[in-house]
Design an enzyme around this catalytic site. Structure first.
Site, PDB file in Angstrom:
ATOM      1  N   ASP A 221       0.816  -1.221   0.000  1.00  0.00           N
ATOM      2  CA  ASP A 221       0.000   0.000   0.000  1.00  0.00           C
ATOM      3  C   ASP A 221       0.845   1.265   0.000  1.00  0.00           C
ATOM      4  O   ASP A 221       0.419   2.316   0.490  1.00  0.00           O
ATOM      5  CB  ASP A 221      -0.963   0.009   1.202  1.00  0.00           C
ATOM      6  CG  ASP A 221      -1.984  -1.109   1.129  1.00  0.00           C
ATOM      7  OD1 ASP A 221      -2.397  -1.462   0.009  1.00  0.00           O
ATOM      8  OD2 ASP A 221      -2.352  -1.644   2.184  1.00  0.00           O
ATOM      9  N   GLU A 222       2.056   1.192  -0.574  1.00  0.00           N
ATOM     10  CA  GLU A 222       2.934   2.357  -0.609  1.00  0.00           C
ATOM     11  C   GLU A 222       3.306   2.733  -2.036  1.00  0.00           C
ATOM     12  O   GLU A 222       4.206   3.536  -2.258  1.00  0.00           O
ATOM     13  CB  GLU A 222       4.211   2.074   0.194  1.00  0.00           C
ATOM     14  CG  GLU A 222       3.989   1.832   1.674  1.00  0.00           C
ATOM     15  CD  GLU A 222       3.557   3.088   2.423  1.00  0.00           C
ATOM     16  OE1 GLU A 222       3.835   4.202   1.936  1.00  0.00           O
ATOM     17  OE2 GLU A 222       2.939   2.952   3.493  1.00  0.00           O
TER      18      GLU A 222
END
Length: 277
Positions: A221-222
């Site tokens: 999720d980066e």
């Protein structure tokens, strides 16, 4: 219909003149140009759309000849993007994309849906969409991904969309589809990661709920963010009502992100994106 050229290279004087001059010499009609320079990295980005006929390989060779070394040049003829969706159990993003595909609201065509649960098979049947169940039960993450990867490769899609696919991907899987795999996350990143995000939000008494669409990288999720949005909530919202509001914004954010990507308006740069109008 318009053809799109995407160029990324080191910045230097005269690039726009050199590029557009080649198109002029080939009697191509430029309909739109966008340029941006990231001064911190001395990196030049350009998106050009044109109409007219020319041999793409020859055009690409001429562009490479006038651009700095290690330039990236993509020439993209007009065509619907071919997409495979990965899903688990939540239906809202899948249902929205199936409708948008059927009514051509976005420039894409869904080739198939792959799920690790059978929950959404019936929804796909209603749209006569191929659904492939690949259960992860009893399999290692790597073994399961090999099966998923083989099924994706059978369709050779342009993009893979994680339409609420609730599995953590291995770095190898993410790397194979780098720049081609897009995820929708249930928060205005970074916040409320992990299980039961809307219960976490309710417990914290948040005043906005957001969603983030991003490219998938090996950092959970980066990845580079494509699109984000929020909706307002207040103390009268239950956790269930927050979840409903969150699902609505997730659908919109994902659709908006896909529109930009499928229209070839997005560049990945470092861990960010450059998006032209």
């Amino acid at each position: 219909m318009e053809t799109v050229i995407k160029i990324a290279c080191q910045d230097e004087k005269g690039l726009v003149h050199k590029i557009t001059g080649i198109l002029y010499d080939k009697l191509l009609n430029v309909t739109r140009t966008n340029e941006f320079v990231d001064e911190a990295f001395n990196q030049f980005f350009m998106r050009i759309s044109y109409v007219g006929n020319c041999e793409i390989n020859a055009l690409q060779a001429e562009l490479f000849a006038v651009l700095p070394q290690n330039a990236q040049v993509e020439i993209i003829p007009p065509a619907l993007k071919r997409v495979v969706l990965l899903v688990t159990k939540e239906h809202h993003c899948l249902g929205d994309l199936l409708i948008r595909s059927q009514f051509q609201d976005l420039p894409f065509r869904i080739e198939a849906v792959i799920g690790n649960h059978a929950t959404l098979a019936g929804l796909c049947d209603q749209f006569q969409m191929p659904f492939h169940l690949i259960s992860a039960d009893g399999l290692s993450r790597e073994a399961h991904e090999k099966l998923v990867e083989a099924q994706i490769d059978a369709y050779a899609p342009d993009y893979i969309v994680l339409a609420k696919y609730m599995r953590i991907l291995t770095p190898a899987f993410s790397a194979k589809f780098l720049g081609r795999m897009i995820n929708i996350h249930h928060s205005f990143l970074p916040a409320f990661v992990g299980a039961k995000p809307y219960q976490q939000a309710f417990d914290r008494g948040v005043k906005i709920i957001g969603a983030t669409a991003h490219f998938v990288t090996d950092d959970l999720d980066e990845g580079p963010i494509i699109c984000q949005d929020v909706v307002a909530v207040n103390h009268t919202f239950s956790a269930k009502e927050m979840a409903k509001a969150g699902k609505d914004v997730e659908k919109i954010v994902l659709a908006n992100a896909l529109k930009m990507v499928f229209e070839d308006r997005v560049f990945m740069h470092q861990n960010k994106t450059i998006i032209f109008d």
